[in-house]
Design a protein around this motif. Structure first.
Motif, short mmCIF file in Angstrom:
data_model
loop_
_atom_site.label_atom_id
_atom_site.label_comp_id
_atom_site.label_asym_id
_atom_site.label_seq_id
_atom_site.Cartn_x
_atom_site.Cartn_y
_atom_site.Cartn_z
N VAL A 615 21.09 -13.37 -12.61
CA VAL A 615 20.77 -11.95 -12.84
C VAL A 615 20.57 -11.70 -14.33
CG1 VAL A 615 21.69 -9.60 -12.79
CG2 VAL A 615 21.88 -11.04 -10.77
N TYR A 616 21.49 -12.23 -15.15
CA TYR A 616 21.38 -12.00 -16.59
C TYR A 616 20.19 -12.76 -17.18
CZ TYR A 616 25.30 -8.98 -17.35
OH TYR A 616 26.11 -7.87 -17.36
N TRP A 618 17.49 -13.50 -15.74
CA TRP A 618 16.31 -12.75 -15.29
C TRP A 618 16.11 -11.53 -16.18
CZ3 TRP A 618 14.28 -12.23 -9.79
CH2 TRP A 618 13.55 -11.05 -9.61
N ALA A 619 17.21 -10.80 -16.41
CA ALA A 619 17.09 -9.54 -17.13
C ALA A 619 16.62 -9.76 -18.56
CB ALA A 619 18.43 -8.81 -17.12
N MET B 1 18.99 -4.10 -11.42
CA MET B 1 19.42 -4.15 -12.83
C MET B 1 18.23 -3.95 -13.75
SD MET B 1 22.48 -6.16 -14.30
CE MET B 1 23.25 -5.28 -13.02
N ALA B 2 18.41 -3.20 -14.80
CA ALA B 2 17.29 -2.93 -15.71
C ALA B 2 16.80 -4.24 -16.28
CB ALA B 2 17.73 -2.03 -16.82
N ASP B 3 15.52 -4.33 -16.40
CA ASP B 3 14.91 -5.56 -16.86
C ASP B 3 14.53 -5.37 -18.30
OD1 ASP B 3 12.89 -7.52 -17.38
OD2 ASP B 3 13.14 -7.99 -15.24
N ALA B 4 15.29 -6.00 -19.18
CA ALA B 4 15.18 -5.73 -20.61
C ALA B 4 13.75 -5.79 -21.09
CB ALA B 4 16.05 -6.73 -21.37
N ALA B 5 13.13 -6.95 -20.88
CA ALA B 5 11.82 -7.14 -21.48
C ALA B 5 10.74 -6.37 -20.74
CB ALA B 5 11.50 -8.62 -21.50
#
Lengths: 632, 200
Positions: A615-616, A618-619, B1-5
């Protein structure tokens, strides 16, 4: 909006010549070589490749579900047969139903959503390409997980509706129901994410001028179906969670002795289960609402009404669930309400039937394979709908409930509705996907085998049901006098199996050696036909400017083809990079669920912690980070 | 979850409605979550009074205590709004203070829930297995607590990003989406508190 059929036919011819000169030349946009090889498919975020993978996987599961059906039919060929054991029979019909609905019918529709919807609205991909890949991988892993139960000799055996309290640890102590409850939860996650993705895509990624009421019907029905997915799937998710808690943590949700209520399961299941029926059938309605106008050379009759009917079906579909439960004794008030709502939902469905017929009326019909399947859906779905209206009456339903009559009904709806529609779409969009034409002779052979096999399998079930043969029965006595109907059904099932072989052979052969397809071999009106077959990985070199409902067809008052008026300069667009985090994350999700089977509360928590890593990753992955290969 | 990029990229992307994809997608997800909690809450309501053996809700609920934790969670939404304002205005200090406040308040709420659960188990011997009330209560509030936990982890992630200086005003959408989630989880608790605790 409506044009006379003759005008359309004429303008279509002139359209061809203009189109050829104006469409972006196919050679002009080959800056970027598309990567090939297994890794490129594993990490792909391209909606078209994901669509193809959805299709392949659903065909694989169709084979498994079909095999299960064949064993069932062989068992029922003769009375008092013991070809397979009663226990295995229970597993076979449970897995047949579960597989066909969750692993074949829904993903087959999603395969088309993926490939076609972005092309129809003039988009370069879905809104969340990596989430889309994640949906696919979770579907694949969930399906494999569910089927892994066969290797434990413990396939689910409590039917696809899994009524409480047969599914309790008391009556189903084995792993069978564990696989079922956890497998379906995994698949639900995939469907909800897909729904979110397509709602966002259709609302937000339409090309300039593609207003909602200009969208092709297939996109519209995808839109309605996606709303049903994001609203209905959470309900079954909760039902499955409650059941899982009952099984793994000894809670009391469906334990009658502690005050639990088994009817609660039925309510939760069917509150999901009836919208599910429309999740299955609306995409097929969408397909043939595109196919019939294309091969009738007429715009869809009453476009707006067909759209509203689809939306209305989606709404009313939420208020009919208890017609599956007339025999539970909900009382006359509740029964009357659900009788009425069920009868009402037949109206928008009937409206669609008449619109399709009116579209064909006076059209220049071209009865190729895609059109033949579409037309057969209209007839076959009416048969399924009519027996459905019979069930809508509670007193009649009491006679037919849990009999083969019901089996006949829902196979006419699902095979006669969904599957015929999906086959129609398959032949219709085959040239777009493969760049080659489907073989018509084999296509027609496939159609007739399907049509005959389907009717021969399921029509006699109306009779065996009326004579009192209960559904899900392992065998029957000769005195019931239903042997002949069962034998006809079994023969029909073999014809259906042969038809599937013909289909697969045709797909394989046509994809390799079929005649090369132009960008618009059918002369169809929607945007997916304005780009090369197969499309570039970014679909549209430049986004089209849409000015009408049939952008590739002339209208009386206009003398040019507007669809290919470009809304922006032609440059190769920036597309997201491939990513392998979706498959890793999907593996993590599946693992977490599988660890619930241990019955230890901390086991899935370990899975969750492991899942947090992808998850991380990916984010914080930049999907648009510079690629190493420069192109220009 | 927010996707940073991706969020940063999409900020400047064309959409038909002008709405950001991530925001729209997240609203859709929240819609789906409404059905999820709606079903859990309906199950609780439908099973109200169905327990054959005690303890029953009237006996175990401590309304003043839960009112305090409810108040804390409610106020954390205000902190969330101020944190977003801090990020949008590029004030690192303001963003850190208020994100930190959200984290602390979320943790306090979870602490109260932990105390409540252990108190019910040890004092009243109310477990998941005791009766229908125990099953429905723990599963409903447990899933809500799990949502709060995910929210707290999300906020900690954002806190670290702000601390690292990787949250400029252009990326405020990431905090806004986390805020949508936080407010949603907060609102669900208000419904739970009213329907499960306050209505006898």
């Amino acid at each position: 909006m409506s044009t006379e059929s003759q005008t359309t036919t004429e303008s279509f011819e002139s359209f061809e010549s203009i189109q050829r000169s104006q469409v972006p030349a196919e050679s002009s946009s080959h800056h970027h070589e598309e990567p090939t090889g297994i890794w490129s498919w594993i990490t792909t975020v391209d909606h078209k490749r994901i669509g193809i993978m959805y299709f392949m996987t659903s065909m694989f599961f169709l084979g498994i579900g079909g095999l299960e059906a064949m064993l069932i039919r062989i068992q029922l060929f003769r009375p008092d047969s013991d070809f397979i054991s009663a226990e295995l029979y229970n597993q076979l019909f449970t897995m047949h139903g579960t597989t066909m609905i969750f692993l074949v019918a829904m993903p087959l529709a999603v395969a088309f959503f993926n490939y076609i919807v972005p092309l129809q609205i003039g988009a370069r991909d879905v809104a969340f390409p990596r989430l889309n890949a994640l949906s696919y991988w979770i579907y694949l892993f969930g399906g494999l997980y569910l089927n892994a139960s066969w290797f434990f000799g413990a396939a689910p055996n409590t039917s696809w509706v899994g009524y409480a309290n047969l599914t309790s640890t008391e009556y189903s102590p084995g792993l069978n129901v564990d696989f079922w409850v956890l497998g379906l939860s995994i698949l639900g996650v995939s469907s909800i994410m897909g729904g979110v993705n397509f709602i966002t895509t259709i609302i937000n990624l339409r090309a300039p001028g593609m207003k909602l009421m200009r969208m092709p019907l297939f996109t519209w029905m995808t839109f309605v179906t996606s709303f049903l997915l994001v609203t209905a799937l959470p309900v079954i998710a909760v039902a499955l969670i409650l059941l899982a808690f009952d099984r793994f943590f000894a809670t009391n949700f469906f334990v009658v002795a502690s005050g639990g209520d088994t009817t609660m399961w039925q309510h939760l299941f069917w509150i999901f289960g009836h919208p599910e029926v429309y999740i299955l059938v609306l995409p097929a309605f969408g397909v043939i609402s595109d196919v019939i106008p294309a091969f009738s050379r007429k715009p869809l009759f009453g476009y707006a009404v067909v759209v509203y009917a689809g939306v209305l079906i989606g709404f009313i579909g939420w208020g009919v669930w208890s017609h599956h439960m007339f025999t539970t004794g909900l009382g006359p008030i509740a029964d009357s309400f659900f009788v009425a709502s069920t009868m009402i939902i037949a109206i928008p469905t009937g409206v669609k039937i008449f619109n399709w017929m009116a579209t064909m009326w006076g059209g220049a019909l071209k009865m190729n394979t895609a059109m033949t399947f579409a037309v057969s859906l209209v007839g076959m779905f009416v048969l399924g709908g009519l027996s459905g209206i019979m069930h809508s009456s509670a007193p009649v339903d009491l006679q037919q409930h849990d009999s083969y009559f019901v089996v006949a009904h829902f196979h006419y709806v699902i095979v006669g509705g969904l599957l015929l529609g999906m086959f129609s779409g398959l032949y219709y969009w085959f040239p777009k996907v493969t760049g080659r034409m489907p073989n018509e002779a084999l296509g027609k052979l496939h159609f007739w085998l399907t049509f005959i096999g389907f009717n021969l399998t399921f029509f006699p079930m109306h009779f065996s049901g009326m004579y009192g043969m209960p559904r899900r029965t392992w065998t029957y006595r000769a005195e019931l006098n239903v042997e002949i109907y069962n034998q006809l059904s079994t023969v029909g099932a073999f014809i259906l199996a042969i038809s599937t072989v013909v289909l697969l052979y045709n797909l394989w052969k046509s994809a390799r050696t079929g005649e090369k397809a132009s960008h618009n071999p059918w002369g169809a009106p929607s945007l997916e036909w304005s780009i090369p077959s197969p499309p570039h990985h970014y679909n549209f070199p430049a986004l089209p400017q849409v000015r009408s409902r049939e952008p590739l067809w002339h209208e009386d008052e206009r003398k040019e083809i507007e669809a290919i008026t470009l809304a922006e300069p032609e440059v190769e667009p920036e597309m997201p990079n491939p990513s392998f985090w979706p498959i890793v994350l999907a593996a993590g999700v599946t693992l977490t669920w599988a660890l619930v089977m241990t019955g230890r509360w901390w086991a899935p928590v370990i899975g969750l912690v492991l899942t947090a890593i992808p998850v991380y990753c990916w984010a914080f992955e930049d999907p648009f980070a510079k690629k190493e290969t420069a192109h220009g | 979850m927010a996707d940073a990029a991706a969020v940063a990229h999409d900020d400047h992307h064309y959409t038909s409605t002008g709405l950001n994809n991530w925001k729209l997608g997240f609203w859709t997800f929240i819609g789906s979550e409404c059905l999820f909690f709606g079903t859990l809450i309906s199950t609780y309501m439908a099973y109200k009074g169905a327990s054959i053996v005690g303890p029953y809700p009237e006996k175990v609920f401590d309304i003043p205590l839960t009112s305090i934790s409810t108040f804390v969670l409610l106020m954390s939404s205000l902190a969330m709004v101020l944190a977003l304002d801090g990020v949008q205005k590029g004030s690192k200090k303001k963003a850190l203070i208020w994100l930190g406040t959200v984290i602390v308040m979320g943790a306090i709420f979870l602490g109260f829930q932990y105390y409540e659960f252990t108190h019910f188990i040890h004092e009243y011997h109310l477990t998941l297995q005791t009766n229908v009330f125990g099953s429905t209560f723990y599963v409903l509030t447990g899933f809500h607590g799990a949502h709060v936990t995910i929210g707290v982890i999300w906020m900690i992630t954002l806190f670290i990003r702000v601390l690292q200086g990787k949250m400029p005003p252009e990326k405020a959408l990431q905090v806004e989406i986390a805020g949508l989630y936080w407010h949603f989880v907060d609102i669900v608790w208000i419904v739970i508190f009213v329907l499960i605790y306050l209505i006898p």
